[in-house]
Design a protein around this motif. Structure first.
Motif, PDB file in Angstrom:
ATOM      1  N   LEU A 225      14.457   3.210   0.612  1.00  0.00           N
ATOM      2  CA  LEU A 225      13.783   4.182  -0.262  1.00  0.00           C
ATOM      3  C   LEU A 225      12.335   4.364   0.178  1.00  0.00           C
ATOM      4  N   ARG A 226      12.173   5.090   1.269  1.00  0.00           N
ATOM      5  CA  ARG A 226      10.876   5.372   1.853  1.00  0.00           C
ATOM      6  C   ARG A 226      10.536   6.855   1.688  1.00  0.00           C
ATOM      7  N   PRO A 227       9.253   7.206   1.730  1.00  0.00           N
ATOM      8  CA  PRO A 227       8.859   8.603   1.514  1.00  0.00           C
ATOM      9  C   PRO A 227       9.577   9.601   2.418  1.00  0.00           C
ATOM     10  N   GLY A 235      14.181  16.334  -1.068  1.00  0.00           N
ATOM     11  CA  GLY A 235      13.224  17.428  -1.007  1.00  0.00           C
ATOM     12  C   GLY A 235      12.028  17.228  -1.899  1.00  0.00           C
ATOM     13  N   VAL A 236      11.595  15.966  -2.074  1.00  0.00           N
ATOM     14  CA  VAL A 236      10.449  15.669  -2.930  1.00  0.00           C
ATOM     15  C   VAL A 236       9.438  14.813  -2.169  1.00  0.00           C
ATOM     16  N   ASP A 237       8.185  14.939  -2.554  1.00  0.00           N
ATOM     17  CA  ASP A 237       7.135  14.089  -2.021  1.00  0.00           C
ATOM     18  C   ASP A 237       6.900  12.945  -2.999  1.00  0.00           C
ATOM     19  N   ALA A 238       6.753  11.734  -2.480  1.00  0.00           N
ATOM     20  CA  ALA A 238       6.582  10.574  -3.346  1.00  0.00           C
ATOM     21  C   ALA A 238       5.840   9.485  -2.589  1.00  0.00           C
ATOM     22  N   ARG A 248       9.467  -5.330  -6.157  1.00  0.00           N
ATOM     23  CA  ARG A 248      10.448  -4.297  -5.844  1.00  0.00           C
ATOM     24  C   ARG A 248       9.742  -2.939  -5.666  1.00  0.00           C
ATOM     25  N   PRO A 249      10.391  -2.000  -4.958  1.00  0.00           N
ATOM     26  CA  PRO A 249       9.793  -0.675  -4.806  1.00  0.00           C
ATOM     27  C   PRO A 249       9.711   0.064  -6.138  1.00  0.00           C
ATOM     28  N   VAL A 250       8.630   0.793  -6.328  1.00  0.00           N
ATOM     29  CA  VAL A 250       8.459   1.697  -7.469  1.00  0.00           C
ATOM     30  C   VAL A 250       8.080   3.058  -6.894  1.00  0.00           C
ATOM     31  N   ILE A 251       8.836   4.079  -7.253  1.00  0.00           N
ATOM     32  CA  ILE A 251       8.643   5.403  -6.664  1.00  0.00           C
ATOM     33  C   ILE A 251       7.820   6.268  -7.609  1.00  0.00           C
TER      34      ILE A 251
END
Length: 270
Positions: A225-227, A235-238, A248-251
């Motif tokens: 789960l990378r940008p 299709g989103v920027d994060a 843990r990752p937080v988007i």
């Protein structure tokens, strides 16, 4: 249970909705099945459950030489070993909650309709925190209560492989967290289709990301789960941050850029 997807593909309506998917969810862990609407998540779950037969490739269960295609299993054996919780329908069956959960025991009933382990229903109700609903009419339940009962019905099958299609639908935040923590800690090989990427990042040991029916990525959420992947698949920027307690990752998603109106055409140049 060991689960291997080897080049799995199938068509619906003449279109390949799942196309050449290879994946090996870790046994005894929770795997998140991710992807935008129309990516093929529900179809892939139905292929794994044996409700659809792959046109290409195979879904294998078991380890090493004992691995066998799900499509070759008899219905009764498949129903004992694999439980699928599909997205909730609007059915209003005239049953109590306990009777609904008992439907999960059908694969174990004898020719005389008896179940050798009727207490499995009670264990499933307690495990899903739904024992207090046992005497209620199914039609009287809220969406969140129904979802808990669906989970209990799946657990009553005592499956080796648990498949969940959007299990957090209709649940409030507290119930979502409690349900996924419970499923994660079952020790059962579980594949859950999820829309909420932050829930997947928080609870899944492994994620499989689909895009247009194909495998886009698979691995630990921290690796997957990378940008760049979020931009390509969704299709989103994060920005992907680190949770201060769990690591843990937080988007953190960004608003889409506002669309600018086209510049007016000077008079006489139209």
């Amino acid at each position: 249970m060991d689960l291997t997807l080897s080049g799995v593909g199938t068509r619906l309506g003449g279109r390949w909705v799942v196309d050449g998917v290879d994946a090996t969810p870790p046994p005894g862990r929770l795997t998140g099945l991710l992807g935008p609407n129309g990516a093929g998540k529900t179809t892939l779950l139905r292929l794994v459950a044996g409700l659809l037969t792959p046109e290409r490739g195979a879904v294998l269960v078991g380890a090493g030489a004992s691995a066998a295609p799900v499509a070759a299993m008899g219905r009764r054996e498949r129903a004992r070993r694999i439980a699928l919780l599909e997205q909730e329908s609007s059915s209003s069956v005239p049953l109590t909650v306990r009777e609904v959960v008992a439907l999960g025991r059908i694969p174990y009933r004898s020719l005389w309709g008896t179940d050798p382990d009727d207490e499995a229903v009670d264990r499933a109700l307690h495990a899903a925190d739904a024992a207090h609903l046992a005497g209620r009419a199914w039609s009287s339940l809220s969406g969140g209560e129904r979802q808990r009962v669906h989970v209990a019905r799946a657990l009553a099958q005592e499956p080796e492989l648990l498949l969940l299609d959007e299990p957090t639908n209709h649940l409030d935040v507290s119930a979502q967290l409690a349900l996924l923590a419970f499923v994660r800690d079952l020790g059962t090989t579980t594949v859950a289709a999820l829309h909420d990427l932050n829930l997947a990042a928080a609870f899944c040991e492994h994620v499989v990301v689909l895009s247009g029916g194909r495998l886009a990525a698979a691995g630990h959420p921290r690796e997957v789960l990378r940008p760049a992947l979020l931009r390509e698949v969704y299709g989103v920027d994060a920005d992907v941050l680190e949770h201060p307690r769990t690591g843990r990752p937080v988007i953190a998603f960004h608003e889409p850029a506002p669309r600018t109106a086209p510049a007016p055409v000077p008079a006489g140049e139209a």
